[in-house]
Design a protein around this motif. Sequence first.
Motif, PDB file in Angstrom:
ATOM      1  N   PHE A 124       0.844  -1.192   0.000  1.00 49.16           N
ATOM      2  CA  PHE A 124       0.000   0.000   0.000  1.00 49.16           C
ATOM      3  C   PHE A 124       0.879   1.241   0.000  1.00 49.16           C
ATOM      4  O   PHE A 124       1.964   1.247   0.588  1.00 49.16           O
ATOM      5  N   ALA A 125       0.395   2.277  -0.678  1.00 48.40           N
ATOM      6  CA  ALA A 125       1.029   3.589  -0.644  1.00 48.40           C
ATOM      7  C   ALA A 125       0.049   4.558   0.013  1.00 48.40           C
ATOM      8  O   ALA A 125      -1.133   4.577  -0.333  1.00 48.40           O
ATOM      9  N   VAL A 126       0.550   5.330   0.964  1.00 55.09           N
ATOM     10  CA  VAL A 126      -0.296   6.242   1.724  1.00 55.09           C
ATOM     11  C   VAL A 126       0.223   7.668   1.560  1.00 55.09           C
ATOM     12  O   VAL A 126       1.396   7.945   1.825  1.00 55.09           O
ATOM     13  N   ASP A 127      -0.648   8.548   1.097  1.00 55.84           N
ATOM     14  CA  ASP A 127      -0.340   9.972   1.092  1.00 55.84           C
ATOM     15  C   ASP A 127      -0.456  10.444   2.537  1.00 55.84           C
ATOM     16  O   ASP A 127      -1.548  10.548   3.086  1.00 55.84           O
ATOM     17  N   LEU A 128       0.691  10.691   3.163  1.00 54.46           N
ATOM     18  CA  LEU A 128       0.696  11.079   4.569  1.00 54.46           C
ATOM     19  C   LEU A 128       0.215  12.502   4.785  1.00 54.46           C
ATOM     20  O   LEU A 128       0.057  12.936   5.921  1.00 54.46           O
ATOM     21  N   GLY A 129      -0.002  13.212   3.688  1.00 55.42           N
ATOM     22  CA  GLY A 129      -0.545  14.557   3.814  1.00 55.42           C
ATOM     23  C   GLY A 129       0.533  15.614   3.925  1.00 55.42           C
ATOM     24  O   GLY A 129       1.714  15.372   3.675  1.00 55.42           O
ATOM     25  N   PRO A 130       0.152  16.811   4.337  1.00 54.84           N
ATOM     26  CA  PRO A 130       1.119  17.914   4.428  1.00 54.84           C
ATOM     27  C   PRO A 130       2.103  17.703   5.565  1.00 54.84           C
ATOM     28  O   PRO A 130       1.777  17.126   6.598  1.00 54.84           O
ATOM     29  N   TRP A 131       3.307  18.177   5.345  1.00 53.93           N
ATOM     30  CA  TRP A 131       4.344  18.143   6.376  1.00 53.93           C
ATOM     31  C   TRP A 131       4.995  19.516   6.408  1.00 53.93           C
ATOM     32  O   TRP A 131       4.849  20.316   5.492  1.00 53.93           O
ATOM     33  N   ARG A 132       5.751  19.768   7.480  1.00 53.63           N
ATOM     34  CA  ARG A 132       6.451  21.049   7.587  1.00 53.63           C
ATOM     35  C   ARG A 132       7.695  20.876   8.457  1.00 53.63           C
ATOM     36  O   ARG A 132       7.794  19.929   9.242  1.00 53.63           O
ATOM     37  N   TYR A 133       8.642  21.785   8.289  1.00 54.33           N
ATOM     38  CA  TYR A 133       9.795  21.824   9.177  1.00 54.33           C
ATOM     39  C   TYR A 133       9.351  22.381  10.535  1.00 54.33           C
ATOM     40  O   TYR A 133       8.466  23.231  10.602  1.00 54.33           O
ATOM     41  N   GLY A 134      10.013  21.907  11.591  1.00 54.18           N
ATOM     42  CA  GLY A 134       9.690  22.432  12.909  1.00 54.18           C
ATOM     43  C   GLY A 134      10.025  23.905  13.015  1.00 54.18           C
ATOM     44  O   GLY A 134       9.258  24.697  13.575  1.00 54.18           O
ATOM     45  N   ASP A 135      11.171  24.290  12.475  1.00 49.45           N
ATOM     46  CA  ASP A 135      11.617  25.689  12.471  1.00 49.45           C
ATOM     47  C   ASP A 135      12.367  25.904  11.156  1.00 49.45           C
ATOM     48  O   ASP A 135      13.585  25.810  11.108  1.00 49.45           O
ATOM     49  N   GLU A 136      11.613  26.165  10.095  1.00 47.78           N
ATOM     50  CA  GLU A 136      12.243  26.244   8.776  1.00 47.78           C
ATOM     51  C   GLU A 136      13.260  27.373   8.701  1.00 47.78           C
ATOM     52  O   GLU A 136      14.333  27.209   8.102  1.00 47.78           O
ATOM     53  N   GLN A 137      12.963  28.509   9.307  1.00 42.36           N
ATOM     54  CA  GLN A 137      13.905  29.627   9.262  1.00 42.36           C
ATOM     55  C   GLN A 137      15.225  29.254   9.927  1.00 42.36           C
ATOM     56  O   GLN A 137      16.311  29.479   9.373  1.00 42.36           O
ATOM     57  N   GLY A 138      15.146  28.643  11.099  1.00 43.45           N
ATOM     58  CA  GLY A 138      16.355  28.215  11.787  1.00 43.45           C
ATOM     59  C   GLY A 138      17.084  27.124  11.032  1.00 43.45           C
ATOM     60  O   GLY A 138      18.327  27.105  10.963  1.00 43.45           O
ATOM     61  N   LEU A 257      11.304   0.670   2.865  1.00 44.77           N
ATOM     62  CA  LEU A 257      10.183   1.529   2.538  1.00 44.77           C
ATOM     63  C   LEU A 257      10.581   2.492   1.432  1.00 44.77           C
ATOM     64  O   LEU A 257      11.759   2.786   1.242  1.00 44.77           O
ATOM     65  N   THR A 258       9.579   2.976   0.693  1.00 48.14           N
ATOM     66  CA  THR A 258       9.811   3.982  -0.341  1.00 48.14           C
ATOM     67  C   THR A 258       9.081   5.258   0.048  1.00 48.14           C
ATOM     68  O   THR A 258       7.888   5.244   0.340  1.00 48.14           O
ATOM     69  N   VAL A 259       9.826   6.348   0.069  1.00 49.47           N
ATOM     70  CA  VAL A 259       9.269   7.660   0.412  1.00 49.47           C
ATOM     71  C   VAL A 259       9.350   8.547  -0.819  1.00 49.47           C
ATOM     72  O   VAL A 259      10.425   8.726  -1.387  1.00 49.47           O
ATOM     73  N   THR A 260       8.220   9.105  -1.225  1.00 50.02           N
ATOM     74  CA  THR A 260       8.180   9.951  -2.412  1.00 50.02           C
ATOM     75  C   THR A 260       7.626  11.329  -2.063  1.00 50.02           C
ATOM     76  O   THR A 260       6.447  11.448  -1.701  1.00 50.02           O
ATOM     77  N   GLU A 268       4.442  10.749   0.258  1.00 47.98           N
ATOM     78  CA  GLU A 268       3.814   9.431   0.177  1.00 47.98           C
ATOM     79  C   GLU A 268       4.764   8.367   0.716  1.00 47.98           C
ATOM     80  O   GLU A 268       5.967   8.395   0.459  1.00 47.98           O
ATOM     81  N   LEU A 269       4.208   7.415   1.451  1.00 44.61           N
ATOM     82  CA  LEU A 269       4.956   6.295   2.003  1.00 44.61           C
ATOM     83  C   LEU A 269       4.409   5.004   1.422  1.00 44.61           C
ATOM     84  O   LEU A 269       3.199   4.771   1.454  1.00 44.61           O
ATOM     85  N   ALA A 270       5.289   4.150   0.875  1.00 47.68           N
ATOM     86  CA  ALA A 270       4.858   2.883   0.292  1.00 47.68           C
ATOM     87  C   ALA A 270       5.659   1.735   0.887  1.00 47.68           C
ATOM     88  O   ALA A 270       6.860   1.863   1.152  1.00 47.68           O
ATOM     89  N   GLY A 271       4.970   0.607   1.089  1.00 51.68           N
ATOM     90  CA  GLY A 271       5.646  -0.568   1.618  1.00 51.68           C
ATOM     91  C   GLY A 271       4.644  -1.675   1.890  1.00 51.68           C
ATOM     92  O   GLY A 271       3.446  -1.541   1.665  1.00 51.68           O
ATOM     93  N   PRO A 272       5.143  -2.793   2.402  1.00 45.21           N
ATOM     94  CA  PRO A 272       4.281  -3.954   2.642  1.00 45.21           C
ATOM     95  C   PRO A 272       3.450  -3.814   3.901  1.00 45.21           C
ATOM     96  O   PRO A 272       3.739  -2.992   4.780  1.00 45.21           O
ATOM     97  N   ALA A 273       2.422  -4.649   3.998  1.00 43.50           N
ATOM     98  CA  ALA A 273       1.614  -4.778   5.213  1.00 43.50           C
ATOM     99  C   ALA A 273       1.112  -6.213   5.274  1.00 43.50           C
ATOM    100  O   ALA A 273       0.607  -6.732   4.284  1.00 43.50           O
ATOM    101  N   GLU A 274       1.271  -6.853   6.419  1.00 39.12           N
ATOM    102  CA  GLU A 274       0.857  -8.243   6.561  1.00 39.12           C
ATOM    103  C   GLU A 274      -0.011  -8.415   7.802  1.00 39.12           C
ATOM    104  O   GLU A 274       0.287  -7.865   8.862  1.00 39.12           O
ATOM    105  N   LEU A 275      -1.086  -9.182   7.660  1.00 37.14           N
ATOM    106  CA  LEU A 275      -1.911  -9.589   8.784  1.00 37.14           C
ATOM    107  C   LEU A 275      -1.526 -11.025   9.121  1.00 37.14           C
ATOM    108  O   LEU A 275      -1.579 -11.909   8.261  1.00 37.14           O
ATOM    109  N   VAL A 276      -1.118 -11.274  10.348  1.00 36.08           N
ATOM    110  CA  VAL A 276      -0.482 -12.564  10.674  1.00 36.08           C
ATOM    111  C   VAL A 276      -1.294 -13.434  11.622  1.00 36.08           C
ATOM    112  O   VAL A 276      -1.011 -14.631  11.732  1.00 36.08           O
ATOM    113  N   ALA A 277      -2.280 -12.879  12.334  1.00 38.94           N
ATOM    114  CA  ALA A 277      -3.023 -13.692  13.287  1.00 38.94           C
ATOM    115  C   ALA A 277      -4.345 -13.043  13.629  1.00 38.94           C
ATOM    116  O   ALA A 277      -4.495 -11.812  13.575  1.00 38.94           O
TER     117      ALA A 277
END
Length: 283
Positions: A124-138, A257-260, A268-277
């Motif tokens: 699955f690939a998940v659009d994690l949405g918007p991100w930002r730097y904690g203190d971009e100016q610094g 994992l693949t980060v785009t 976006e974050l992509a990688g495997p997911a398994e249900l085991v029990a």
Amino acid sequence: MTRFTKGHGTENDFVLVPDPDGTIELTPAQVQRLADRRAGIGGDGVIRVMPTRHATEDLVRAQAGEAEWFMDYRNADGSVAEMCGNGTRVFASYLVREGLARGERFDIATRAGVKHVRIVPEGFAVDLGPWRYGDEQGARRDGFDIMVRPRHGKPVPALTLDLGNPHAVVMLPEAIELENLDLTAPPEVQPEQPHGINVEFVRAVGPSHIAMRVHERGVGETRSCGTGAAAAALATRFWSGEEDLKPWRVDVPGGTLTVTPLPGNRVELAGPAELVADGEFAL
């Protein structure tokens, strides 16, 4: 007895508790018991699977028109968290298996907003949405904005990023080997973060390719962290001086994992997911 499903994404593992009527109230003590690796099921976190319309939080319930199911995520220590990158893929895998999500694309409600999911060959690939730097100016002035001291180590500079949850990324100096870090206790962070912070330690492997270990707040070291992998890739991209949209490979102890980076400061974050029990557990 309460039903559960155990799953993992690159060995970041979770206990999923289905709650179709929105009637289960998970206490911190119950979450701790479920996540306990000796006396419970065992996991890095616990995820309640419930209809978004039944959420008690206004911010989450407002997402019901877009996302039918809410990922109610708790850290292993029982604390409530905004979301979890690997957990979203495991949650998505559960929805697909149970016939609760239809089609190649669907949405998930989280405390960090709606996450858009698509099925891809690796899982699955998940659009994690918007991100930002904690203190971009610094960060743009100094290259970092916080200091992190690993256990038994010296303070090193780090870059903070917010991906719906907080992260501090450290590019390790040559003198410190990634595999030799002691992450049995939380790294010391200055200035101290009142709500805690996830800390990622990174080693460059090659072009757009890094290796990472992580200490997660409320959990400890985990085999993988999805939002942490995204934060690590984005921080390394920042330090490289080439802030383009090329995908990044992130190796974690539990896999790859693949980060785009996406336009509009999304990722976006992509990688495997398994249900085991599957089973039942007495809360």
